[in-house]
Design an enzyme around this catalytic site. Structure first.
Site: not given
Length: 585
Positions: A235, A282-284
């Site tokens: 995401i 999640t993305d970073a």
């Protein structure tokens, strides 16, 4: 609840039993730990053991290093982890995303330029083979964003195309290739980058498509990949206001969250409308698109509550672990939501056969498997992709071919700071000079006055003894330049990814000597080794080439085409003319 017998898990009753009994046997600390994917900053056993013992992580992605180092790291992690780990790599361009000595097959935009999905398959295949050899089992790819905005600094080389159908075909081919090695894949960045011109590393960017437009574009790609069996979705810290408002009409503008924190987007759109049953991460979490949305103590549990199953990277492990634990204890993460997340995490591990491999001691292949990393077969694939992808975007004057016997004396300008995601990529200038000299050119590499000053190389002797760049400070006669050189080649290697909201040409100084003033006076060739949209900034050049990546192989193949030994075969899958008329002149 999660259906582990359905796509993308397809678990047997025995596998499901392992998932359920493992969850039942876990302490709450172990359950919370499974939600985290650690970014491994170090590879030493002391650090790795502490992460395993104190934080019970579910997965890891690590800082780059050579194959041998990463192999030993992964071997230690899997041997000492109570529950087998998901070990991820950013294999977006090939095995080089798993280890520094892996093979770069091609960037996404480069693969798109071949217009042949077989090369996307090869990209996925090499990514999986080399990644698996060092003990990885999860790819943070393919990138299924669509390049609608040439100004976007994230998607410029990290998109297959600006056409949804092409993105889907290439992404499916990549997925088919990487699954040959038992890899899971995570498509990214839902709900879709490439519309905004801003970088979601630096803010929460916005996908401004209407619901109807999104359904006809991004949804087509996501639905196709879900049908193909993709196991996970990353995401992005990207807002999709049209769907946020449709799914929750009571939201104010200020309440519209980046997808990472949006139950409307993750649960309502991805889970319920698109029917995705797999794992969501999640993305970073250090990206400003997330960190600026709410307090860190709220970000972590709210991402899980929104529907994400795993949280990508600690800031501080002790603090973040406690934030997530507090979010569970105070009810932000419900018991059901935690169970769903754990079921998908362990379900993905079971679908990859990790429990059985751990029991058999085969989670990590024998060290002899490292022989495949950077092997000659994979290098040959990279060369073929280079040959098939390098694109002659524009030639409105007969500047090509440039041959050493007709244009021996070449002035070469190399633009760009050579940064690759914060790390120096050294030797590009030397590499270019070496390869041009190998084919017989007499090369002068321009060194800017600022570089000269930095190296304390300015000479105070008479002008005749001063180096060319110093003479340029004194604005030498045009006739002297024309007498000295037969042609000019400019190479651009501009990579400002994740540091600013643009990636454009920056000349060394105002009205500097390297700007293409000479384009009307002698043959001039511009080669981009990264950003395919530089023509917007140099519309005056008559011959423009997109080569897509700064590797020696690509430089060699580009020179071969410049001198006429090889034909240009690539076709741009993005609008390299940037939608303006003067770039075509």
């Amino acid at each position: 609840m999660v259906n582990l017998k359905a796509k993308p898990f397809y678990l047997s009753d025995e596998d499901i039993q392992w998932v359920e009994t493992t969850i039942e046997s876990m302490t709450i600390e172990e359950k919370i730990g499974q939600l985290f994917i650690n970014l491994g900053y170090r590879h030493d056993p002391e650090y790795l053991q502490e992460i395993l013992d104190k934080y019970h992580i579910g997965g890891v992605r690590y800082n780059p290093n050579n194959a041998d180092t990463i192999y030993e790291q992964n071997k230690y992690l899997q041997h000492n982890s109570k529950i087998p780990l998901l070990i991820a790599a950013n294999t977006e361009s090939g095995g080089n995303g798993a280890c520094t000595d892996g093979t770069l097959i091609g960037t996404h935009v480069q693969i798109g330029a071949t217009q042949d999905p077989k090369y996307a398959y090869q990209l996925g295949y090499v990514s999986g083979v080399e990644g698996a050899a060092i003990g990885c089992n999860w790819s943070f790819a393919p990138i299924v964003d669509i390049n609608y905005n040439w100004r976007n600094p994230v998607t410029m080389t990290r998109c297959f195309s600006d056409k949804p159908d092409v993105v889907l075909d290439m992404s499916k081919a990549y997925f088919n290739g990487i699954t040959q090695s038992g890899f899971a894949a995570a498509m990214k960045h839902f709900p879709g980058d490439g519309v905004d011109e801003r970088d979601h590393h630096l803010l929460a960017s916005v996908n401004t498509k209407s619901c109807e437009e999104w359904d006809q574009t991004y949804s087509k790609v996501y639905q196709g990949m879900i049908e193909a069996g993709i196991q996970s979705v990353m995401i992005g810290h990207i807002k999709l206001p049209a769907y946020s408002r449709r799914l929750n009409p009571n939201l104010t503008d200020a309440e519209i969250m980046p997808a990472t924190l949006s139950p409307e987007i993750v649960t309502g759109l991805l889970r319920e409308q698109l029917g995705f049953n797999g794992l969501v991460l999640t993305d970073a979490s250090a990206m400003l698109g997330l960190t600026s949305a709410m307090k860190r103590s709220d970000q972590l549990p709210h991402a899980i509550a929104a529907g994400c199953d795993m949280f990508l990277f600690f800031n501080d492990p002790e603090e973040d672990f406690q934030f997530m634990m507090d979010g569970y204890k105070n009810g932000i993460i419900t018991e059901q939501r935690l169970l769903e997340a754990l079921t998908r995490i362990l379900g993905l591990k079971a679908s990859l056969g990790l429990p059985g491999k751990k029991q058999a001691g085969t989670l990590i292949p024998p060290k002899s498997a490292l022989s495949v990393v950077g092997c000659e077969e994979h290098k040959a694939m990279a060369r073929e992709v280079a040959d098939q992808s390098i694109t002659l975007v524009k030639q409105t004057r007969a500047d090509l071919p440039l041959k050493p016997d007709t244009h021996r004396r070449i002035m070469v300008y190399v633009l760009g700071d050579e940064l690759v995601f914060g790390q120096k990529q050294t030797g590009i200038k030397d590499m270019i000079v070496e390869e041009l000299q190998k084919v017989g050119f007499d090369v002068t590499l321009y060194v800017s006055p600022s570089e000269q000053l930095a190296k304390s190389q300015l000479e105070k002797a008479d002008d005749k003894k001063a180096p060319v760049a110093v003479q340029r400070l004194k604005r030498e006669k045009i006739s002297a330049f024309m007498d000295a050189y037969d042609a000019v080649i400019l190479f651009a290697n501009v990579q400002d990814f994740a540091t600013q909201n643009y990636a454009r040409i920056k000349w060394s100084s105002p009205m500097s000597s390297e700007i293409p003033w000479y384009v009307t006076s002698m043959p001039t060739v511009f080669v981009s080794l990264h950003n395919p949209f530089h023509l917007y900034d140099v519309p005056m050049v008559k011959t423009y080439i997109n080569a897509y990546a700064p590797t020696r192989t690509i430089i060699q193949e580009t020179i071969s085409k410049i001198i006429g030994e090889s034909s240009f075969k690539g076709n741009s899958e993005v609008d390299a003319f940037c939608g303006v008329w003067d770039t075509r002149i």
